[in-house]
Scaffold this active site. Sequence first.
Site, PDB file in Angstrom:
ATOM      1  N   CYS A   1      65.689  61.992  -6.343  1.00 13.49           N
ATOM      2  CA  CYS A   1      64.421  61.254  -6.447  1.00 13.49           C
ATOM      3  C   CYS A   1      63.863  60.884  -5.082  1.00 13.49           C
ATOM      4  O   CYS A   1      62.648  60.925  -4.869  1.00 13.49           O
ATOM      5  CB  CYS A   1      64.619  60.010  -7.300  1.00 13.49           C
ATOM      6  SG  CYS A   1      65.865  58.868  -6.663  1.00 13.49           S
TER       7      CYS A   1
ATOM      8  N   GLN B   1      62.654  66.398 -11.040  1.00 17.03           N
ATOM      9  CA  GLN B   1      63.949  66.540 -10.375  1.00 17.03           C
ATOM     10  C   GLN B   1      65.038  67.033 -11.304  1.00 17.03           C
ATOM     11  O   GLN B   1      66.129  67.373 -10.868  1.00 17.03           O
ATOM     12  CB  GLN B   1      64.372  65.198  -9.765  1.00 17.03           C
ATOM     13  CG  GLN B   1      64.761  64.148 -10.792  1.00 17.03           C
ATOM     14  CD  GLN B   1      65.042  62.793 -10.165  1.00 17.03           C
ATOM     15  OE1 GLN B   1      64.107  62.097  -9.755  1.00 17.03           O
ATOM     16  NE2 GLN B   1      66.302  62.419 -10.077  1.00 17.03           N
TER      17      GLN B   1
ATOM     18  N   ASN C   1      56.581  59.253 -11.085  1.00 17.48           N
ATOM     19  CA  ASN C   1      58.017  59.472 -11.196  1.00 17.48           C
ATOM     20  C   ASN C   1      58.279  60.952 -10.932  1.00 17.48           C
ATOM     21  O   ASN C   1      57.350  61.730 -10.720  1.00 17.48           O
ATOM     22  CB  ASN C   1      58.500  59.049 -12.590  1.00 17.48           C
ATOM     23  CG  ASN C   1      59.928  58.562 -12.589  1.00 17.48           C
ATOM     24  OD1 ASN C   1      60.749  59.011 -11.789  1.00 17.48           O
ATOM     25  ND2 ASN C   1      60.247  57.650 -13.480  1.00 17.48           N
TER      26      ASN C   1
END
Length: 443
Positions: A70, A64, A385
């Site tokens: 996110c 990102q 993530n």
Amino acid sequence: MRQSLTSEQLRAWSGALAADPAARLAMNAVARTSVEEVAVDRARLLAVQPSMSNRLDDWDAADQKRSGRCWLFAALNLLRADARKHLGVKNFEFSQNHAMYWDKIERANYFLEDMIELAGSEPDDRVTAFLLSNVLDDGGQWNMEVAIFEKHGVVPKTLMPETESSSNTSRMNASLRTLLRKGARLIREAIADGSALDDTDELKRSILADAHRILTIHLGVPPERFEWRWNDDDGAFHDGGHFTPREFLAKYTDVSLADYVCLVDDPRSEHPKNHALTVAHLGNVVGGEPVLYLNTDTATMKRLAAEAIVEEEPVWFGCDVDPHMEDKQGIWSADLIDYSAVYGVDLATTKEERVRYGDSAMTHAMLFTGVDLVAGAPRRWRVENSWGTEKFDKGFCTMDDSWFDEYVFEVVVRKDRLPEELRAALSAAPIVLDPWDPMGALA
């Protein structure tokens, strides 16, 4: 009567600190090394191993970059885990830029509708002031992305790739916030002067046209209809044909977004478990489904998330990402970093205390892609993530189950997995929380 600090107090504290060998040792260590490194419990760190009994990811983690997207990355990662099976492309990605574009323009409209609704209030009214201070943030919640995908669909990343501004949103957001706050003032002044409803709507449309112009300059033009042809990982060529973004979502994913619901752990006693919650003025698409949470315990959240992973479905979740994280390897554990030992100061708090006093909230969304089960119970979780492949284990992290209890706030699961008491809560009127409530935090 307020009391000021006295020189006698300060001298006494300094003397006590100088006489304390543990304090001197800590001061010397922290002067040369980051406090996170000093405070980490090495034995605990080594105990959280990355092996998983059930692991889904064999793709590259997304990135990102310098944005707060996110929540969108996590949702698109969930969708791509399904789409890549249809396409035969391991590292296929949907366009995160496309999703943000539509979220921003829809959220601008949502904000101006709020300003019309609240036009009779003063700018320093608590609700109005809160909305003015939180204009067009990058973050969001599950129902907000569902509203975007259902209305605007998705496109491959190659058709609307990242721009400098999608990867670094601060300057674009600042310009949009200035425009929308100015627009709020103009709309409120027009209504106060007795403008007709049609005139107010026309003014709103002109402000949104300017927002659209700024967004398009920064992010590019989202495709309305496009040709999709690709080579799979074996080199085979495929001609998919032509699609709208909504048709593409339906064709290449089997995920029915309406079948999912967000479970939260709100630890405050005044918000009962097995009850629905919502947050006033939280949303992006006017007419979309409102943000809805089912309040439950973490044991239920864990069980349903683990069941989904065992059945080869990743799980979107939201958490307070920073506490007790070793950020080189990407390890989370509730007792991993002991600041209290470094300082000689008791910093222990409960989850409820942290939420109630502003020390914790759901600030980041990610994707569970694995779980390590022992006798059917989770002991650790694997996490995708959205911070790129250069960090952690090529972008993936390991979460000890103890951390879930303390810092995970929400998971998204299919409604057909819910126990009966939570299914009943789906049809009950939700408790409406204030816009500034911690459960309204944007992941």
